[in-house]
Design a protein around this motif. Structure first.
Motif, PDB file in Angstrom:
ATOM      1  N   UNK A 191      13.328   0.688  -6.560  1.00  0.00           N
ATOM      2  CA  UNK A 191      12.974   2.566  -5.807  1.00  0.00           C
ATOM      3  C   UNK A 191      12.104   3.017  -6.013  1.00  0.00           C
ATOM      4  N   UNK A 192      11.656   4.264  -5.397  1.00  0.00           N
ATOM      5  CA  UNK A 192      10.774   4.625  -5.057  1.00  0.00           C
ATOM      6  C   UNK A 192      10.323   6.245  -6.026  1.00  0.00           C
ATOM      7  N   UNK A 193       8.584   6.996  -5.416  1.00  0.00           N
ATOM      8  CA  UNK A 193       8.779   7.695  -5.937  1.00  0.00           C
ATOM      9  C   UNK A 193       7.314   7.639  -5.209  1.00  0.00           C
ATOM     10  N   UNK A 194       7.210   9.086  -5.461  1.00  0.00           N
ATOM     11  CA  UNK A 194       5.858   9.137  -4.474  1.00  0.00           C
ATOM     12  C   UNK A 194       4.957  10.129  -6.199  1.00  0.00           C
ATOM     13  N   UNK A 195       3.289   9.630  -6.340  1.00  0.00           N
ATOM     14  CA  UNK A 195       3.012  10.518  -6.831  1.00  0.00           C
ATOM     15  C   UNK A 195       1.915  11.596  -6.905  1.00  0.00           C
ATOM     16  N   UNK A 196       1.710  12.366  -7.127  1.00  0.00           N
ATOM     17  CA  UNK A 196       0.434  13.476  -6.511  1.00  0.00           C
ATOM     18  C   UNK A 196      -0.734  13.302  -7.526  1.00  0.00           C
ATOM     19  N   UNK A 197      -1.644  13.240  -7.189  1.00  0.00           N
ATOM     20  CA  UNK A 197      -2.370  13.044  -8.408  1.00  0.00           C
ATOM     21  C   UNK A 197      -3.516  14.012  -8.423  1.00  0.00           C
ATOM     22  N   UNK A 223      -2.236  10.977  -2.477  1.00  0.00           N
ATOM     23  CA  UNK A 223      -1.225  11.517  -3.118  1.00  0.00           C
ATOM     24  C   UNK A 223      -0.515   9.641  -2.467  1.00  0.00           C
ATOM     25  N   UNK A 224       0.882   8.404  -3.388  1.00  0.00           N
ATOM     26  CA  UNK A 224       0.628   7.439  -3.572  1.00  0.00           C
ATOM     27  C   UNK A 224       2.271   7.779  -3.685  1.00  0.00           C
ATOM     28  N   UNK A 225       2.537   6.083  -2.905  1.00  0.00           N
ATOM     29  CA  UNK A 225       4.633   5.949  -3.110  1.00  0.00           C
ATOM     30  C   UNK A 225       3.639   5.019  -3.871  1.00  0.00           C
ATOM     31  N   UNK A 226       4.807   4.485  -4.898  1.00  0.00           N
ATOM     32  CA  UNK A 226       4.969   3.235  -5.189  1.00  0.00           C
ATOM     33  C   UNK A 226       6.401   2.756  -5.492  1.00  0.00           C
ATOM     34  N   UNK A 227       6.543   1.420  -5.844  1.00  0.00           N
ATOM     35  CA  UNK A 227       8.181   0.858  -6.002  1.00  0.00           C
ATOM     36  C   UNK A 227       8.076   0.873  -8.035  1.00  0.00           C
ATOM     37  N   UNK A 267      -0.818  -3.250  -8.095  1.00  0.00           N
ATOM     38  CA  UNK A 267       0.577  -3.422  -6.899  1.00  0.00           C
ATOM     39  C   UNK A 267       1.711  -3.098  -6.622  1.00  0.00           C
ATOM     40  N   UNK A 268       1.874  -1.679  -7.827  1.00  0.00           N
ATOM     41  CA  UNK A 268       3.010  -1.386  -7.796  1.00  0.00           C
ATOM     42  C   UNK A 268       3.255   0.166  -6.204  1.00  0.00           C
TER      43      UNK A 268
END
Length: 347
Positions: free
Chosen positions: A254-260, A292-296, A277-278
């Motif tokens: 699955x995927x999500x955006x993470x705002x920091x 802003x990151x995208x993580x799996x 890694x994710x």
């Protein structure tokens, strides 16, 4: 990769991947035109079964091997994420936004935004026109927030996490580069693209492993100059030919955006985050977030451990906001829009 239909969901039946499949995909993520012989040597097979495996991976829609273009080569040097708050039928709103050519990525999220779109623009005036005349006027859109990409720290087309070479070479600081770089020759001049170059790119956007002979025939050249042009396009960074993995068929990732929100040395913070890694994409932005990151991730527990134990604990990270992807409405890697669908010009 073809655009995803609104509200599309993951298929129930996915191909089973073994370790050799994963290693083949990793080879093709580094170089989509890598020879079967070299791939076979890297994964410990002979050439014939390697060809068969690559064919199976593409037939099953697990991977697509395409030319990914640098938008700067076509005059688009501005890249922006747009968070949208909406009212009403989200599928209908998303379909209208997906119809905007400059939108190359669109997802529905659970978080502060109902939709997040990514736009590629020529300049600030182009962005202003898009927001004012094409997006804000769509019925149901009642709030727009822009996040201008300032710096690219990590970019990936790879799956699963860690399968591609995606972390910066530097260990103490993040890589500093513009998110869209101009394409330059060795002498520092911008690379000119003529009509034949564009037609070669279009051929490789349809099939990144298309033979030189077939490309030459399509564009009206002989074999040698076709090879030279393809090599120039790759060497100067106009295109990268790579295997793109379809997340809907690859597995339960699955995927999500993470705002920091961050305080302190942003390069050092980004370098630490990029080593996770994710984390598949990492950008510095001007807008609601510093990074802003995208993580799996595999499941909610994995996401919780990832954010709580690996990202929040990085010195300088002051706040984290998660936007879980609910639906993928549009993903498009070929650029510019329509290049691969041009009517061939007569040489």
């Amino acid at each position: 990769m073809t655009d995803a239909p609104p509200g599309s969901r993951e298929p129930r039946d996915r191909p089973v991947l073994d370790e050799i499949d994963r290693r083949i995909i990793a080879e093709l993520q580094q170089d989509g035109r890598r020879t079967y012989g070299r791939i076979a040597a890297a994964v410990g097979l002979t050439e014939a079964p390697t060809r068969q495996r690559v064919a199976r991976l593409t037939r099953s829609n697990l991977i697509e091997i395409v030319a990914i273009t640098n938008p700067a080569a076509f005059g688009c040097r501005l890249r922006v994420a747009v968070g949208l708050r909406c009212e009403g039928d989200l599928d209908t709103i998303a379909a209208a936004i997906a119809g905007v050519d400059e939108v190359d990525w669109l997802v529905a999220t659970a978080g502060r935004y109902d939709l997040i779109a990514e736009l590629r623009c020529v300049d600030e005036q182009h962005l202003y026109s898009l927001l004012t005349d094409r997006i804000r006027v769509i019925p149901g859109v009642h709030g727009v927030e822009t996040l201008l990409y300032l710096n690219l720290f990590k970019a990936a087309y790879s799956w699963p996490p860690g399968s591609g070479r995606r972390i910066p070479d530097e260990t103490t600081a993040a890589r500093r580069c513009a998110p869209v770089l101009p394409v330059l020759t060795g002498d520092g001049e911008e690379v000119p693209l003529d009509e034949i170059d564009r037609r070669i790119i279009a051929e490789l956007q349809q099939d990144g492993r298309r033979t030189y002979g077939r490309i030459a025939e399509a564009v009206g050249l002989t074999l040698a100059p076709t090879r030279q042009r393809v090599a120039r396009l790759i060497d100067t960074g106009v295109i990268k030919v790579a295997a793109i993995v379809n997340p809907r068929t690859a597995g339960p990732l699955r995927r999500a955006a993470v705002g920091l929100h961050c305080a302190g040395d942003l390069d050092a913070i980004a370098a630490a985050i990029a080593r996770v890694d994710e984390v598949e994409w990492l950008m510095a932005t001007a807008g609601g977030f510093d990074l802003m990151a995208e993580v799996g991730y595999l499941d909610e527990e994995h996401l919780h451990r990832l954010v709580t134990g690996r990202i929040r604990t990085i010195p300088g990270v002051r706040g984290v906001e998660i936007l879980i992807f609910l639906s993928i409405f549009k993903v498009r890697y070929p650029w510019p829009p329509g290049l691969a669908h041009r009517e061939p010009a007569h040489p």
